[in-house]
Design an enzyme around this catalytic site. Structure first.
Site, PDB file in Angstrom:
ATOM      1  N   ARG A   1       1.222   6.999 -23.455  1.00  0.00           N
ATOM      2  CA  ARG A   1       1.834   8.241 -22.993  1.00  0.00           C
ATOM      3  C   ARG A   1       1.918   8.260 -21.469  1.00  0.00           C
ATOM      4  O   ARG A   1       2.932   8.668 -20.884  1.00  0.00           O
ATOM      5  CB  ARG A   1       1.012   9.427 -23.490  1.00  0.00           C
ATOM      6  CG  ARG A   1       1.718  10.770 -23.381  1.00  0.00           C
ATOM      7  CD  ARG A   1       0.821  11.882 -23.892  1.00  0.00           C
ATOM      8  NE  ARG A   1       1.575  13.075 -24.254  1.00  0.00           N
ATOM      9  CZ  ARG A   1       1.014  14.174 -24.751  1.00  0.00           C
ATOM     10  NH1 ARG A   1      -0.302  14.222 -24.952  1.00  0.00           N
ATOM     11  NH2 ARG A   1       1.757  15.215 -25.050  1.00  0.00           N
TER      12      ARG A   1
ATOM     13  N   ARG B  98       9.395   6.898 -12.176  1.00  0.00           N
ATOM     14  CA  ARG B  98       9.614   5.910 -11.115  1.00  0.00           C
ATOM     15  C   ARG B  98      10.827   5.012 -11.322  1.00  0.00           C
ATOM     16  O   ARG B  98      11.362   4.478 -10.355  1.00  0.00           O
ATOM     17  CB  ARG B  98       8.355   5.046 -10.956  1.00  0.00           C
ATOM     18  CG  ARG B  98       7.103   5.849 -10.655  1.00  0.00           C
ATOM     19  CD  ARG B  98       7.209   6.637  -9.371  1.00  0.00           C
ATOM     20  NE  ARG B  98       6.015   7.423  -9.107  1.00  0.00           N
ATOM     21  CZ  ARG B  98       5.812   8.152  -8.016  1.00  0.00           C
ATOM     22  NH1 ARG B  98       6.759   8.185  -7.081  1.00  0.00           N
ATOM     23  NH2 ARG B  98       4.708   8.850  -7.852  1.00  0.00           N
TER      24      ARG B  98
ATOM     25  N   GLU C 282       1.455   5.941  -3.878  1.00  0.00           N
ATOM     26  CA  GLU C 282       2.187   6.778  -4.829  1.00  0.00           C
ATOM     27  C   GLU C 282       1.695   6.546  -6.255  1.00  0.00           C
ATOM     28  O   GLU C 282       1.576   7.482  -7.048  1.00  0.00           O
ATOM     29  CB  GLU C 282       3.687   6.477  -4.751  1.00  0.00           C
ATOM     30  CG  GLU C 282       4.327   6.897  -3.438  1.00  0.00           C
ATOM     31  CD  GLU C 282       5.846   6.938  -3.530  1.00  0.00           C
ATOM     32  OE1 GLU C 282       6.369   7.135  -4.651  1.00  0.00           O
ATOM     33  OE2 GLU C 282       6.503   6.777  -2.507  1.00  0.00           O
TER      34      GLU C 282
ATOM     35  N   ARG D  75       0.825  -1.207   0.000  1.00  0.00           N
ATOM     36  CA  ARG D  75       0.000   0.000   0.000  1.00  0.00           C
ATOM     37  C   ARG D  75       0.862   1.262   0.000  1.00  0.00           C
ATOM     38  O   ARG D  75       0.428   2.300  -0.484  1.00  0.00           O
ATOM     39  CB  ARG D  75      -0.949   0.013   1.209  1.00  0.00           C
ATOM     40  CG  ARG D  75      -2.171  -0.846   0.980  1.00  0.00           C
ATOM     41  CD  ARG D  75      -3.373  -0.366   1.772  1.00  0.00           C
ATOM     42  NE  ARG D  75      -4.551  -1.121   1.356  1.00  0.00           N
ATOM     43  CZ  ARG D  75      -5.483  -0.675   0.535  1.00  0.00           C
ATOM     44  NH1 ARG D  75      -5.368   0.522   0.025  1.00  0.00           N
ATOM     45  NH2 ARG D  75      -6.515  -1.421   0.211  1.00  0.00           N
TER      46      ARG D  75
END
Length: 300
Positions: A240, A249, A125, A120
């Protein structure tokens, strides 16, 4: 990898990704059965000496994603004549789209993935990536505690070494790993304790509780669960949006779990549509050893 503590609490040690759906083109539209389609709709776009429209018979046949994006891009300029970029030059054509920042055509292609073995902490995020994404995440209000699993971060993990060569650092790492296992055991016990007390207070028999009664109990009991609780999630995003996720990330600044998850997603998406991801190359490794990715076409 699925593991469990001595008390049977289950946990995973790495994110996993499975592609479950992607946009498919209509094969009849690109098979040549609609020969003359472009000529009938956009006759002025073709040179008078071009002959019968052969756009849809263009070879080699591209993957669904590449074909859809290429057609959408060429429609913007009615680039269907003999001088158009052929499928054989699709790689160069797509690179030009990215180089020129014409990223809107990438939004036509969607991919849905299942992510599990993620916590979680990570999904909190992930769901911040709103533009171009849809999310469906496991509900702790409806799902029973017997299904609870947890996620051990990379820094907590221990590889079961043994022998006289163990160092003080090894022993500290082992203590860190055991603290994780003890904590998730406690979290499950606390959840079960609260669930039982809440049922007792409400006078509800667990065996005969309604869906609404179970939900009311679980929504309170879940508050003791840590961020390390697994939160499986289905994510749908256009190309995209997925590129933005990978860029943000899979970098040296990202949270470690997010970086691992992003790279796992990238590997799956690249295998699905190699031509759409061929601009990504390995970046400088992070201090924790996790891989990163770079592209010359950022923020397309």
């Amino acid at each position: 990898m699925l593991k469990q503590t001595a008390r049977g609490t289950r946990y995973l040690t790495a994110p996993e990704c499975r592609v479950i759906a992607s946009t498919k083109v209509n094969p009849a539209f690109f098979s040549g059965e609609t020969d003359g389609f472009v000529r009938r709709l956009f006759p002025a776009a073709l040179h008078p000496d071009t002959g019968p429209a052969d756009y849809f018979a263009d070879k080699p046949q591209l993957s669904d994603g590449a074909q859809l994006i290429k057609f959408a891009g060429q429609l913007c300029y009615l680039s269907f004549g003999e001088q158009r970029s052929k499928n054989a030059q699709a790689s160069e054509y797509l690179a030009h789209i990215k180089q020129s920042g014409h990223g809107s055509v990438l939004e036509h292609y969607n991919v849905s993935v299942l992510l599990y073995g993620v916590s979680r902490a990570f999904t909190h995020e992930l769901v911040r990536h709103r533009a171009g994404f849809g999310f469906s995440q496991i509900s702790q209000r409806y799902v029973a505690g017997k299904h609870l699993r947890f996620v051990e971060s990379l820094v907590m993990q221990w590889d079961d070494k043994s022998g006289p060569e163990l160092t003080d650092q090894d022993f500290r790492q082992h203590r860190l790993h055991k603290s994780f296992e003890c904590f998730i055991d406690f979290a499950v016990e606390e959840y079960q304790r609260r669930e039982a007390l809440l049922l007792e207070i409400s006078g509800v028999d667990a065996a005969h509780a309604t869906t609404e009664q179970r939900k009311a109990v679980r929504q309170e009991a879940r508050r003791c669960l840590p961020n390390e609780t697994e939160a499986a999630i289905v994510v749908t995003g256009n190309l995209r949006a997925w590129r933005h996720f990978v860029e943000q990330r899979c970098s040296k600044w990202a949270d470690a779990e997010a970086c691992r998850a992003a790279h796992t997603v990238f590997v799956q998406l690249q295998a699905l549509e190699p031509m759409l991801w061929e601009d990504y190359v390995p970046g400088e490794p992070r201090t924790d050893g996790l891989p990163t990715l770079n592209t010359p076409f950022r923020k397309v």
